[in-house]
Design a protein around this motif. Structure first.
Motif, PDB file in Angstrom:
ATOM      1  N   ARG A  18     -54.769  43.027  54.258  1.00  0.00           N
ATOM      2  CA  ARG A  18     -55.771  43.128  55.338  1.00  0.00           C
ATOM      3  C   ARG A  18     -55.867  41.827  56.119  1.00  0.00           C
ATOM      4  NH1 ARG A  18     -57.911  46.159  51.393  1.00  0.00           N
ATOM      5  NH2 ARG A  18     -59.089  44.466  50.437  1.00  0.00           N
ATOM      6  N   TRP A  19     -55.843  40.704  55.425  1.00  0.00           N
ATOM      7  CA  TRP A  19     -55.926  39.391  56.078  1.00  0.00           C
ATOM      8  C   TRP A  19     -54.736  39.207  57.034  1.00  0.00           C
ATOM      9  CZ3 TRP A  19     -59.270  35.108  55.616  1.00  0.00           C
ATOM     10  CH2 TRP A  19     -58.800  33.905  56.174  1.00  0.00           C
ATOM     11  N   LEU A  20     -53.541  39.490  56.536  1.00  0.00           N
ATOM     12  CA  LEU A  20     -52.342  39.297  57.356  1.00  0.00           C
ATOM     13  C   LEU A  20     -52.338  40.218  58.565  1.00  0.00           C
ATOM     14  CD1 LEU A  20     -49.645  38.907  54.563  1.00  0.00           C
ATOM     15  CD2 LEU A  20     -50.681  37.086  55.949  1.00  0.00           C
ATOM     16  N   ARG A  21     -52.810  41.446  58.382  1.00  0.00           N
ATOM     17  CA  ARG A  21     -52.856  42.382  59.514  1.00  0.00           C
ATOM     18  C   ARG A  21     -53.836  41.927  60.587  1.00  0.00           C
ATOM     19  NH1 ARG A  21     -52.392  48.138  56.324  1.00  0.00           N
ATOM     20  NH2 ARG A  21     -50.117  48.186  56.352  1.00  0.00           N
ATOM     21  N   ASN A  22     -54.882  41.208  60.195  1.00  0.00           N
ATOM     22  CA  ASN A  22     -55.891  40.755  61.148  1.00  0.00           C
ATOM     23  C   ASN A  22     -55.674  39.334  61.640  1.00  0.00           C
ATOM     24  OD1 ASN A  22     -57.507  43.127  61.207  1.00  0.00           O
ATOM     25  ND2 ASN A  22     -58.221  42.609  59.156  1.00  0.00           N
ATOM     26  N   ASP A  23     -54.713  38.630  61.080  1.00  0.00           N
ATOM     27  CA  ASP A  23     -54.455  37.236  61.456  1.00  0.00           C
ATOM     28  C   ASP A  23     -53.521  37.198  62.663  1.00  0.00           C
ATOM     29  OD1 ASP A  23     -53.150  34.599  61.531  1.00  0.00           O
ATOM     30  OD2 ASP A  23     -54.295  34.253  59.693  1.00  0.00           O
ATOM     31  N   PRO A  24     -53.955  36.578  63.776  1.00  0.00           N
ATOM     32  CA  PRO A  24     -53.094  36.551  64.965  1.00  0.00           C
ATOM     33  C   PRO A  24     -51.783  35.789  64.736  1.00  0.00           C
ATOM     34  CG  PRO A  24     -55.056  35.199  65.291  1.00  0.00           C
ATOM     35  CD  PRO A  24     -55.226  35.919  63.990  1.00  0.00           C
ATOM     36  N   VAL A  25     -51.751  34.875  63.785  1.00  0.00           N
ATOM     37  CA  VAL A  25     -50.536  34.119  63.507  1.00  0.00           C
ATOM     38  C   VAL A  25     -49.490  35.000  62.832  1.00  0.00           C
ATOM     39  CG1 VAL A  25     -49.613  32.129  62.251  1.00  0.00           C
ATOM     40  CG2 VAL A  25     -51.834  31.967  63.354  1.00  0.00           C
ATOM     41  N   ALA A  26     -49.934  35.986  62.049  1.00  0.00           N
ATOM     42  CA  ALA A  26     -49.007  36.868  61.327  1.00  0.00           C
ATOM     43  C   ALA A  26     -48.879  38.241  61.982  1.00  0.00           C
ATOM     44  CB  ALA A  26     -49.468  37.026  59.885  1.00  0.00           C
ATOM     45  N   ALA A  27     -49.470  38.425  63.150  1.00  0.00           N
ATOM     46  CA  ALA A  27     -49.520  39.744  63.785  1.00  0.00           C
ATOM     47  C   ALA A  27     -48.142  40.298  64.131  1.00  0.00           C
ATOM     48  CB  ALA A  27     -50.374  39.683  65.048  1.00  0.00           C
TER      49      ALA A  27
END
Length: 126
Positions: A18-27
């Protein structure tokens, strides 16, 4: 380029996803979960996050986002209470145990060196 991330100790892989899906750096990463491997059923299916990246430059962002997630999970000021994240790319596996920029750079260098012969091969599913 195919990368796997595992939260040691289990139970938090879904939160990392969930964090990665919402992180603009990992989008930029295509994220999914992998089924539990035989003998690891106690860890749950969401404990291995697979990321497929089309752009090798986005790899650094994925590592930075995973380190940020880990840092956000620290309890109080004790860094030892944060979960360890293992990142696997090809034959190399490294652990994120600190959010120190020099440590993150070392992790990125180690992992990218393991795939320096052909960065796109992992994205093809090999």
């Amino acid at each position: 380029m195919q990368v796997r991330l595992r939260v040691e100790g289990g139970g938090e892989g879904g939160d990392l996803l969930r964090w990665l899906r919402n992180d603009p750096v990992a989008a930029h990463a295509k994220l999914s979960v992998l089924p539990a491997e035989p003998g690891q059923s106690e860890m749950g299916v969401a404990d291995v996050v697979q990321a497929v990246l089309d752009d090798p430059a986005g790899f650094s962002g994925l590592v930075i986002a995973a380190a940020a997630w880990r840092d956000a999970r620290r309890q109080g000021r004790n860094r030892a209470t944060a979960p360890t994240v293992k990142i696997q790319y090809r034959e190399a596996t490294v652990e994120i145990t600190h959010d120190d920029p020099a440590e993150i750079r070392r992790i990125i260098d180690t992992l990218t060196a393991s795939g320096s012969d052909s960065v796109d091969e992992g994205a093809a599913g090999s």
